[in-house]
Design an enzyme around this catalytic site. Sequence first.
Site, PDB file in Angstrom:
ATOM      1  N   ARG A 191      -7.560 -56.208  13.479  1.00 13.38           N
ATOM      2  CA  ARG A 191      -9.111 -55.873  14.133  1.00 13.38           C
ATOM      3  C   ARG A 191      -9.231 -55.801  16.035  1.00 13.38           C
ATOM      4  NH1 ARG A 191     -14.859 -58.991  15.244  1.00 13.38           N
ATOM      5  NH2 ARG A 191     -13.154 -59.402  17.141  1.00 13.38           N
ATOM      6  N   ASP A 218     -15.720 -54.319  15.605  1.00 10.42           N
ATOM      7  CA  ASP A 218     -16.779 -54.277  15.569  1.00 10.42           C
ATOM      8  C   ASP A 218     -17.406 -54.277  16.379  1.00 10.42           C
ATOM      9  OD1 ASP A 218     -18.840 -56.712  15.415  1.00 10.42           O
ATOM     10  OD2 ASP A 218     -17.703 -58.238  15.252  1.00 10.42           O
ATOM     11  N   HIS A 267     -20.806 -55.609  16.499  1.00  5.68           N
ATOM     12  CA  HIS A 267     -21.782 -56.199  16.880  1.00  5.68           C
ATOM     13  C   HIS A 267     -23.282 -56.483  16.992  1.00  5.68           C
ATOM     14  CE1 HIS A 267     -21.735 -60.789  18.257  1.00  5.68           C
ATOM     15  NE2 HIS A 267     -20.489 -61.102  16.894  1.00  5.68           N
ATOM     16  N   ARG A 299     -19.781 -59.359   4.195  1.00  4.11           N
ATOM     17  CA  ARG A 299     -19.382 -60.327   5.025  1.00  4.11           C
ATOM     18  C   ARG A 299     -19.654 -61.731   4.846  1.00  4.11           C
ATOM     19  NH1 ARG A 299     -17.968 -60.406   9.698  1.00  4.11           N
ATOM     20  NH2 ARG A 299     -15.857 -60.938   8.946  1.00  4.11           N
ATOM     21  N   GLU A 317     -10.861 -61.756   7.305  1.00  2.00           N
ATOM     22  CA  GLU A 317     -10.685 -62.098   8.767  1.00  2.00           C
ATOM     23  C   GLU A 317      -9.695 -63.839   7.989  1.00  2.00           C
ATOM     24  OE1 GLU A 317     -13.457 -62.184  12.662  1.00  2.00           O
ATOM     25  OE2 GLU A 317     -14.231 -62.523  10.852  1.00  2.00           O
ATOM     26  N   TRP A 349     -27.082 -59.586  21.086  1.00  2.00           N
ATOM     27  CA  TRP A 349     -25.870 -59.522  21.595  1.00  2.00           C
ATOM     28  C   TRP A 349     -24.695 -59.765  19.964  1.00  2.00           C
ATOM     29  CZ3 TRP A 349     -22.697 -63.914  19.429  1.00  2.00           C
ATOM     30  CH2 TRP A 349     -20.624 -63.942  20.331  1.00  2.00           C
TER      31      TRP A 349
END
Length: 401
Positions: A147, A209, A211, A282, A338, A401
């Site tokens: 990643r 990612d 996010h 995930r 992960e 965030w």
Amino acid sequence: MRITEARVIVTCPGRNFVTLKIVTDEGVTGVGDATLNGRELAVAAYLTEHVVPVLIGRDPARIEDTWQYLYQGAYWRRGPVTMSAIAAVDTALWDIKGKIAGLPVYQLLGGRSRAGVTVYAHAQAVSIESVLSEISSCVDLGYQAVRVQTGIPGLESTYGVSGQAFYEPASAALPAENVWSTAHYLDHVPRVFAAVRAEFGPTLRLLHDVHHRLTPIEAARLGRSLEPYHLTWMEDPVPAELQEGFRLIRQHTTTPIAVGEVFNSIWDCQELITGQLIDYIRTSVVHAGGITHLRRIFDLAALYHVRSGSHGATDLSPVCMAAALHVDLAIPNFGLQEYMRHTPETDEVFPHSYHFEDGYLHPGEEPGLGVDIDEELAGRYPYRPAALPVNRLQDGTVHSW
């Protein structure tokens, strides 16, 4: 056999973890992870006040019945606090069942579907040049998937990037505030992956990612711009409350989509899976109700060509990682796991049999989960308040965030 005790253990060997240890009248014990990043004490209180009292005297072998009792028996269902608490109980009971049977948990789930669990590393750095060096280090260690997160020019900080070897966004007791610019981000990320592919070629599996920071059309634009670099997935492109938004992304890009680390139940992802709007789910053992419920999610996903990609950052303890590996090893539709290495202090508090070798994690062959908690050592690391950051746009507007 009956449950005689259940202990809630909060410890902070570098970051906060909540662990449930269940004890039976025959001396067999099991452990479960109940960590909820930035809200650890909420889960600890839920366990102590509402769950532990009803466990005493129950038969630990009745895993499904206990799961339903804690879920259906509570009027206020779902949510991250409730489901993390249920997950801790469920995981600990699977640990006990494996120890009684004398088998690792993956054998109770149907045995191996693969030789090892492919995991991906995190490469993070402020600049493109620096992140190329980090990726090279990951490749040298044997990782087959990485990643990639970098700093964004024009922004002082961004998610996934720090100057520390162990990335941990929850730090101060009160939330820090970050500043975000979608325009800067969308301009920079394609240049990052162009440089990575030029350096490492076409076969290294690459992930990124987002996010939850984009709108569906912005995520579609990003996905299309990343298509030449063949990412394994673009993670959490948008907040998942509006699940129809994923359909718009799908209409505009073939970059695979992964989502679900903040999901708590099969109902959170049912539409995304059955509509084939994502490629990887995930959800994790601790946030999605334990091994019992996670397996349900993955079984549903298998019907729609969706593979697993479970969350496995350091906000989950080695107890959760061990449990995840047993599930990963058994399910037919495994995708990736992960894996962020814990600090040496954390590994000492949670001795475990899983190990990394040539890009794969192996859960080990110990009966149960193959992980425990050293309660005496855990007691040397008291809880420390730590909050996740808050994000704002450059004009001061609060943003995901």
